[in-house]
Design an enzyme around this catalytic site. Structure first.
Site, PDB file in Angstrom:
ATOM      1  NE  ARG A 127      -3.512  -2.287   2.823  1.00  0.00           N
ATOM      2  CZ  ARG A 127      -3.226  -3.422   3.454  1.00  0.00           C
ATOM      3  NH1 ARG A 127      -2.035  -3.572   4.010  1.00  0.00           N
ATOM      4  NH2 ARG A 127      -4.117  -4.388   3.538  1.00  0.00           N
ATOM      5  CE  LYS A 152      -7.964  -1.368   5.039  1.00  0.00           C
ATOM      6  NZ  LYS A 152      -8.379  -1.286   3.624  1.00  0.00           N
TER       7      LYS A 152
END
Length: 316
Positions: A127, A152
Site C-alpha cells: 500500500r 491496516k
C-alpha cells in the site's frame, strides 16, 4: 472507533452550540449539522452521517419515538473506480523514466526514490502508506526481507523480496550512504530533506505528484484520460501474481492464501477484490475449466438429450 468518537463529539458540540434549548434530537438539527460537512467528499460525508444515524438507531431502542435520519437523504454511494492494471512493460517504462527526474535541494535522491518506490509497489504489492512509512531498519539485506509494521487491521508481516529487488535496494542505500545522507535505522526509506538535515519521509501528495508527472510524460492513462492511482499498482501486483501462477501451471487455489498473506489481508475474500478479471486470466481460467470438466459437461448434455428423446417417443 476513534473516527466514530470524533464524529459524535462534533455532532454533540454542534447541537449544544446551536440548539441549547432543544429537549431532543430532530431533523432540523441533523440537516443543519450535515450542511456543515459540504467541505468533505460525498463518500466521507455519507459515512459521517451514517455514524450519527447509527447512534440514533441505538437511542431508538430505549426511546421508540426518537428521531432517526432517512438514509435516502444521504449523498449517493460513490461508485468505486475500476483499477487500471499496469503491465510489466508499463512498469519498466516508468522505472526507466525516473532517471529523467531532476534532483532538488529538498530531494537530492528524487530519481532514485521514485524508482525504488515504484519497484517496491509493483513487486511487493505494498500500500502507498506502507511504502512511505518504511524505515531503513525495516530492510534486512542479509535475509532479503522487508518488515511491514502494524499496518491496516493492526497486522505486521515480513515480506521476502526477489534477489534482484534486494540487490537494487541494497545499491540504493549504498548510494545514499556515499552521499552522506541520513542512514539511521529510524530514517525513512523514501527520504527527502525538507528544510532540515534529518529530513523526513515523502508525503503521499509528494509521491503522487511525481507519479503523475511520470505517467503523463509516458501517456499512461486510464480510459478517462487520467494517470492511474498509485493504489492501482497494488491491484496490478495481485493480477500479475495470479497470471504468473496460471502460465507456470501452478495450483491457483493453493496459491491464493499465500498471496492473501503476502498482501496483508485478513482473508482470501479481501484478496478477491484485487483480482480484476482481465482477458488473459479469464481465457486461461476458462481453458482450465474446460480441460477439467469439459468431458463431464458434454457427457451430461448427451444424457439430457437422450432422456428428452425418450420422453418424446424417440430414440435420441
Amino acid at each position: 472507533y476513534s473516527l466514530e468518537a470524533i464524529v459524535l463529539n462534533d455532532f454533540s458540540t454542534f447541537v449544544g452550540a446551536h440548539h441549547p434549548s432543544s429537549r431532543d434530537l430532530n431533523g432540523e438539527m441533523f440537516i443543519a449539522w450535515s450542511a456543515g460537512l459540504e467541505r468533505l467528499t460525498p463518500t466521507v460525508r455519507r459515512n459521517h452521517m451514517r455514524i450519527v444515524r447509527n447512534f440514533c438507531l441505538y437511542r431508538q431502542r430505549s426511546h421508540s419515538d426518537s428521531f432517526v435520519p432517512d438514509r435516502l437523504t444521504f449523498p449517493a454511494n460513490h461508485q468505486s473506480r475500476s483499477p487500471q492494471i499496469l503491465s510489466e512493460s508499463d512498469i519498466s517504462r516508468l522505472l526507466d523514466a525516473t532517471r529523467y527526474l531532476q534532483p532538488s535541494a529538498n530531494s537530492p535522491l528524487r530519481s532514485e526514490n521514485l524508482r525504488i518506490g515504484i519497484l517496491l509497489l509493483f513487486t511487493a504489492g505494498l500500500r502507498r502508506g506502507e511504502l512511505l512509512r518504511l524505515t531503513l531498519g525495516d530492510f534486512d539485506s542479509q535475509e532479503g526481507t522487508l518488515l511491514i509494521r502494524a499496518t491496516k487491521f493492526h497486522k505486521s508481516r515480513i515480506l521476502p523480496l526477489s534477489p534482484s529487488v534486494n540487490a537494487e535496494l541494497t545499491a540504493h542505500l549504498a548510494l545514499r550512504n556515499a552521499k552522506r545522507l541520513p542512514m539511521e535505522a529510524n530514517s525513512p526509506l523514501i527520504w527527502n530533506r525538507h528544510g532540515s538535515l534529518e529530513g523526513r519521509g515523502y508525503t503521499g501528495t509528494g509521491f503522487f505528484q511525481n507519479w503523475c508527472l511520470l505517467c503523463t510524460a509516458l501517456e499512461i492513462f486510464t480510459d478517462k484520460g487520467r494517470p492511474p492511482r498509485i493504489h492501482d499498482v497494488r491491484h496490478s501486483f495481485a493480477v500479475n501474481a495470479l497470471w504468473q501462477c496460471y502460465i507456470s501451471g501452478g495450483d491457483v487455489q493453493a496459491r491464493l492464501p499465500l498471496l492473501s498473506t503476502y498482501m496483508g489481508h485478513v482473508s482470501v475474500a479481501s484478496t478477491h477484490h484485487y483480482l480484476s478479471s482481465v482477458e488473459e486470466i479469464r481465457s486461461e481460467a476458462s481453458e482450465r475449466f474446460h480441460q477439467r470438466f469439459g468431458r463431464l459437461l458434454f457427457t451430461g448434455m448427451t444424457d439430457i438429450k437422450e432422456s428428452q428423446g425418450y420422453l418424446h417417443g424417440g430414440r435420441k
